[in-house]
Design a protein around this motif. Structure first.
Motif, PDB file in Angstrom:
ATOM      1  N   ASN A 142       0.559  -1.842 -13.043  1.00  0.00           N
ATOM      2  CA  ASN A 142      -0.364  -2.435 -14.095  1.00  0.00           C
ATOM      3  C   ASN A 142      -0.366  -3.912 -14.027  1.00  0.00           C
ATOM      4  OD1 ASN A 142      -1.368   0.026 -15.309  1.00  0.00           O
ATOM      5  ND2 ASN A 142       0.936   0.583 -16.046  1.00  0.00           N
ATOM      6  N   ALA A 143      -1.120  -4.546 -14.858  1.00  0.00           N
ATOM      7  CA  ALA A 143      -0.876  -5.969 -15.033  1.00  0.00           C
ATOM      8  C   ALA A 143       0.175  -6.521 -15.949  1.00  0.00           C
ATOM      9  CB  ALA A 143      -2.157  -6.661 -15.742  1.00  0.00           C
ATOM     10  N   TRP A 144       0.738  -7.715 -15.657  1.00  0.00           N
ATOM     11  CA  TRP A 144       1.807  -8.354 -16.625  1.00  0.00           C
ATOM     12  C   TRP A 144       1.480  -8.158 -17.811  1.00  0.00           C
ATOM     13  CZ3 TRP A 144       5.906  -9.257 -13.563  1.00  0.00           C
ATOM     14  CH2 TRP A 144       5.907  -9.759 -12.507  1.00  0.00           C
ATOM     15  N   ASN A 145       2.583  -7.778 -18.484  1.00  0.00           N
ATOM     16  CA  ASN A 145       2.321  -7.600 -20.188  1.00  0.00           C
ATOM     17  C   ASN A 145       2.210  -8.948 -20.549  1.00  0.00           C
ATOM     18  OD1 ASN A 145       2.510  -4.756 -20.268  1.00  0.00           O
ATOM     19  ND2 ASN A 145       4.940  -4.765 -20.188  1.00  0.00           N
ATOM     20  N   ASN A 146       1.224  -8.830 -21.753  1.00  0.00           N
ATOM     21  CA  ASN A 146       1.053 -10.324 -22.487  1.00  0.00           C
ATOM     22  C   ASN A 146       2.678 -10.327 -23.290  1.00  0.00           C
ATOM     23  OD1 ASN A 146      -1.342 -10.604 -21.817  1.00  0.00           O
ATOM     24  ND2 ASN A 146      -2.148  -9.318 -23.605  1.00  0.00           N
ATOM     25  N   VAL A 147       2.827 -11.707 -23.627  1.00  0.00           N
ATOM     26  CA  VAL A 147       4.098 -11.970 -24.386  1.00  0.00           C
ATOM     27  C   VAL A 147       4.165 -11.318 -25.386  1.00  0.00           C
ATOM     28  CG1 VAL A 147       5.360 -13.988 -25.135  1.00  0.00           C
ATOM     29  CG2 VAL A 147       4.262 -14.380 -23.044  1.00  0.00           C
ATOM     30  N   GLY A 148       5.276 -10.858 -25.797  1.00  0.00           N
ATOM     31  CA  GLY A 148       5.452  -9.969 -26.744  1.00  0.00           C
ATOM     32  C   GLY A 148       4.946  -8.351 -27.012  1.00  0.00           C
ATOM     33  N   GLN A 149       4.062  -8.182 -26.042  1.00  0.00           N
ATOM     34  CA  GLN A 149       3.536  -6.730 -25.590  1.00  0.00           C
ATOM     35  C   GLN A 149       4.639  -5.901 -25.260  1.00  0.00           C
ATOM     36  OE1 GLN A 149       0.173  -6.769 -23.206  1.00  0.00           O
ATOM     37  NE2 GLN A 149       0.028  -4.265 -23.162  1.00  0.00           N
ATOM     38  N   ARG A 150       4.838  -4.558 -25.802  1.00  0.00           N
ATOM     39  CA  ARG A 150       5.883  -3.711 -25.606  1.00  0.00           C
ATOM     40  C   ARG A 150       5.147  -2.762 -24.545  1.00  0.00           C
ATOM     41  NH1 ARG A 150      11.052  -3.803 -27.622  1.00  0.00           N
ATOM     42  NH2 ARG A 150      11.209  -1.605 -26.843  1.00  0.00           N
ATOM     43  N   ARG A 151       5.956  -2.045 -23.767  1.00  0.00           N
ATOM     44  CA  ARG A 151       5.309  -1.258 -22.654  1.00  0.00           C
ATOM     45  C   ARG A 151       5.770  -0.030 -23.399  1.00  0.00           C
ATOM     46  NH1 ARG A 151       8.236  -3.230 -16.964  1.00  0.00           N
ATOM     47  NH2 ARG A 151       6.940  -5.074 -16.873  1.00  0.00           N
ATOM     48  N   SER A 152       4.912   0.915 -22.959  1.00  0.00           N
ATOM     49  CA  SER A 152       4.946   2.342 -23.504  1.00  0.00           C
ATOM     50  C   SER A 152       5.894   3.084 -22.247  1.00  0.00           C
ATOM     51  CB  SER A 152       3.607   3.172 -23.572  1.00  0.00           C
ATOM     52  OG  SER A 152       2.979   3.362 -22.182  1.00  0.00           O
ATOM     53  N   LEU A 153       6.506   4.304 -22.598  1.00  0.00           N
ATOM     54  CA  LEU A 153       7.338   4.986 -21.689  1.00  0.00           C
ATOM     55  C   LEU A 153       6.471   5.529 -20.264  1.00  0.00           C
ATOM     56  CD1 LEU A 153       9.068   7.213 -23.818  1.00  0.00           C
ATOM     57  CD2 LEU A 153       9.888   5.293 -22.896  1.00  0.00           C
ATOM     58  N   ASN A 154       5.363   5.394 -20.506  1.00  0.00           N
ATOM     59  CA  ASN A 154       4.447   5.552 -19.119  1.00  0.00           C
ATOM     60  C   ASN A 154       4.010   4.445 -18.322  1.00  0.00           C
ATOM     61  OD1 ASN A 154       4.503   8.444 -20.095  1.00  0.00           O
ATOM     62  ND2 ASN A 154       2.587   8.156 -21.381  1.00  0.00           N
ATOM     63  N   ASP A 155       4.666   3.251 -18.828  1.00  0.00           N
ATOM     64  CA  ASP A 155       4.050   2.002 -17.920  1.00  0.00           C
ATOM     65  C   ASP A 155       5.007   1.740 -16.869  1.00  0.00           C
ATOM     66  OD1 ASP A 155       1.890   1.814 -19.455  1.00  0.00           O
ATOM     67  OD2 ASP A 155       2.615   0.060 -20.827  1.00  0.00           O
ATOM     68  N   LEU A 156       6.079   2.787 -16.499  1.00  0.00           N
ATOM     69  CA  LEU A 156       6.758   2.382 -15.357  1.00  0.00           C
ATOM     70  C   LEU A 156       5.966   2.475 -14.143  1.00  0.00           C
ATOM     71  CD1 LEU A 156       9.473   1.928 -13.928  1.00  0.00           C
ATOM     72  CD2 LEU A 156       9.623   4.556 -13.846  1.00  0.00           C
ATOM     73  N   GLY A 157       6.148   1.120 -13.391  1.00  0.00           N
ATOM     74  CA  GLY A 157       5.316   1.030 -12.137  1.00  0.00           C
ATOM     75  C   GLY A 157       5.584   2.201 -11.054  1.00  0.00           C
ATOM     76  N   GLN A 158       4.520   2.803 -10.704  1.00  0.00           N
ATOM     77  CA  GLN A 158       4.839   3.885  -9.631  1.00  0.00           C
ATOM     78  C   GLN A 158       5.688   3.292  -8.406  1.00  0.00           C
ATOM     79  OE1 GLN A 158       3.870   7.270  -9.970  1.00  0.00           O
ATOM     80  NE2 GLN A 158       3.681   6.587 -12.129  1.00  0.00           N
ATOM     81  N   ILE A 159       5.604   2.217  -8.039  1.00  0.00           N
ATOM     82  CA  ILE A 159       6.122   1.866  -7.225  1.00  0.00           C
ATOM     83  C   ILE A 159       7.534   1.863  -6.957  1.00  0.00           C
ATOM     84  CG2 ILE A 159       6.398  -0.558  -7.871  1.00  0.00           C
ATOM     85  CD1 ILE A 159       5.583   0.265  -4.248  1.00  0.00           C
ATOM     86  N   ALA A 160       8.090   2.139  -8.349  1.00  0.00           N
ATOM     87  CA  ALA A 160       9.699   2.246  -8.478  1.00  0.00           C
ATOM     88  C   ALA A 160      10.063   3.671  -8.304  1.00  0.00           C
ATOM     89  CB  ALA A 160       9.916   2.045 -10.104  1.00  0.00           C
ATOM     90  N   GLU A 161       9.076   4.646  -8.170  1.00  0.00           N
ATOM     91  CA  GLU A 161       9.373   6.091  -8.056  1.00  0.00           C
ATOM     92  C   GLU A 161       8.872   6.461  -6.678  1.00  0.00           C
ATOM     93  OE1 GLU A 161       8.340   7.298 -12.717  1.00  0.00           O
ATOM     94  OE2 GLU A 161       7.007   7.699 -11.199  1.00  0.00           O
ATOM     95  N   ARG A 162       8.014   5.828  -5.951  1.00  0.00           N
ATOM     96  CA  ARG A 162       7.853   6.217  -4.617  1.00  0.00           C
ATOM     97  C   ARG A 162       8.417   5.118  -3.476  1.00  0.00           C
ATOM     98  NH1 ARG A 162       1.614   6.438  -5.940  1.00  0.00           N
ATOM     99  NH2 ARG A 162       1.607   8.304  -7.306  1.00  0.00           N
ATOM    100  N   SER A 163       8.739   5.790  -2.293  1.00  0.00           N
ATOM    101  CA  SER A 163       9.126   4.736  -1.238  1.00  0.00           C
ATOM    102  C   SER A 163       7.988   4.747  -0.179  1.00  0.00           C
ATOM    103  CB  SER A 163      10.249   5.559  -0.446  1.00  0.00           C
ATOM    104  OG  SER A 163       9.746   6.772   0.143  1.00  0.00           O
ATOM    105  N   ILE A 164       7.885   3.655   0.296  1.00  0.00           N
ATOM    106  CA  ILE A 164       6.891   3.535   1.483  1.00  0.00           C
ATOM    107  C   ILE A 164       7.763   3.466   2.836  1.00  0.00           C
ATOM    108  CG2 ILE A 164       5.446   2.475  -0.184  1.00  0.00           C
ATOM    109  CD1 ILE A 164       6.050  -0.265   1.233  1.00  0.00           C
ATOM    110  N   SER A 165       6.861   3.659   3.639  1.00  0.00           N
ATOM    111  CA  SER A 165       7.399   3.610   5.225  1.00  0.00           C
ATOM    112  C   SER A 165       7.637   2.039   5.486  1.00  0.00           C
ATOM    113  CB  SER A 165       6.829   4.385   6.244  1.00  0.00           C
ATOM    114  OG  SER A 165       5.533   3.729   6.630  1.00  0.00           O
ATOM    115  N   CYS A 166       8.812   1.654   6.183  1.00  0.00           N
ATOM    116  CA  CYS A 166       8.612   0.519   6.924  1.00  0.00           C
ATOM    117  C   CYS A 166       7.635   0.191   7.996  1.00  0.00           C
ATOM    118  CB  CYS A 166      10.212   0.457   7.563  1.00  0.00           C
ATOM    119  SG  CYS A 166      11.383   0.501   6.244  1.00  0.00           S
ATOM    120  N   ASP A 167       7.217   1.319   8.718  1.00  0.00           N
ATOM    121  CA  ASP A 167       6.034   1.092   9.691  1.00  0.00           C
ATOM    122  C   ASP A 167       4.754   0.500   9.059  1.00  0.00           C
ATOM    123  OD1 ASP A 167       7.981   1.990  11.536  1.00  0.00           O
ATOM    124  OD2 ASP A 167       7.472   4.063  11.227  1.00  0.00           O
ATOM    125  N   SER A 168       4.418   1.009   7.866  1.00  0.00           N
ATOM    126  CA  SER A 168       3.352   1.062   7.252  1.00  0.00           C
ATOM    127  C   SER A 168       3.203  -0.652   6.968  1.00  0.00           C
ATOM    128  CB  SER A 168       2.969   1.593   5.987  1.00  0.00           C
ATOM    129  OG  SER A 168       3.896   1.567   5.089  1.00  0.00           O
TER     130      SER A 168
END
Length: 177
Positions: A144-170
């Motif tokens: 998702n985009a950067w949050n605006n100043v003062g904007q709170r994230r919801s529990l569903n806003d965790l970037g998927q990149i933090a949950e998935r791994s990618i291969s070094c080869d790619s």
């Protein structure tokens, strides 16, 4: 090791600073730095570790001595090798992790531009750039985009990149192209 004189007519006795109740000033890990680079909020880390944010802040302090099992939890949450968490004088983040963190920040910026622009041409350019970034790393589609100043994230806003791994080869092959 420091020394403390007992008196003028006694020998000097060495002591370790830890004996005085002080924390070691030596950096042991780089958890806070990696958490920020990976775009994982303190609140998200707290939720995933199952501990209060105050305890997460304590564990993030570079001189906090953590158990290996605690380091393994952090490595899993941040999706990095445990070796990248450890502080060594010449230890830089591994290239794939550093590149991934850069791509995540770029995607957040591009998405923010795309969402906030009033100019149709800028919107088109930003969408093209989003598509190009997703071609490099498909996991970026969920960022998702950067949050605006003062904007709170919801529990569903965790970037998927933090949950998935990618291969070094790619990443390496994308950088060569």
């Amino acid at each position: 090791m420091a020394t403390v004189p007992l008196s003028m007519d006694h020998a000097v006795i060495p002591f370790a600073p830890s004996e005085m109740g002080k924390k070691s000033p030596r950096k042991l890990h780089r958890i806070r730095e990696l958490r920020k680079q990976q775009g994982v909020s303190l609140r998200t880390a707290s939720r995933k570790l199952g501990m209060p944010a105050s305890q997460v802040r304590e564990e993030e302090k570079p001189d906090t001595d953590l158990l290996v099992s605690e380091l393994l939890q952090w490595a899993e949450i941040l999706d990095v090798p445990i070796a990248d968490l450890l502080e060594e004088p010449q230890n830089n983040l591994s290239s794939p992790i550093r590149e991934r963190a850069k791509l995540v920040r770029i995607m957040k910026t591009v998405k923010a531009i795309s969402e906030r622009t009033q100019e149709p041409n800028i919107g088109i350019l930003s969408e093209v750039l989003v598509d190009q970034l997703i071609d490099l790393m498909p996991e970026l589609a969920e960022i998702n985009a950067w949050n605006n100043v003062g904007q709170r994230r919801s529990l569903n806003d965790l970037g998927q990149i933090a949950e998935r791994s990618i291969s070094c080869d790619s990443i390496i092959s994308a950088m060569r192209d």
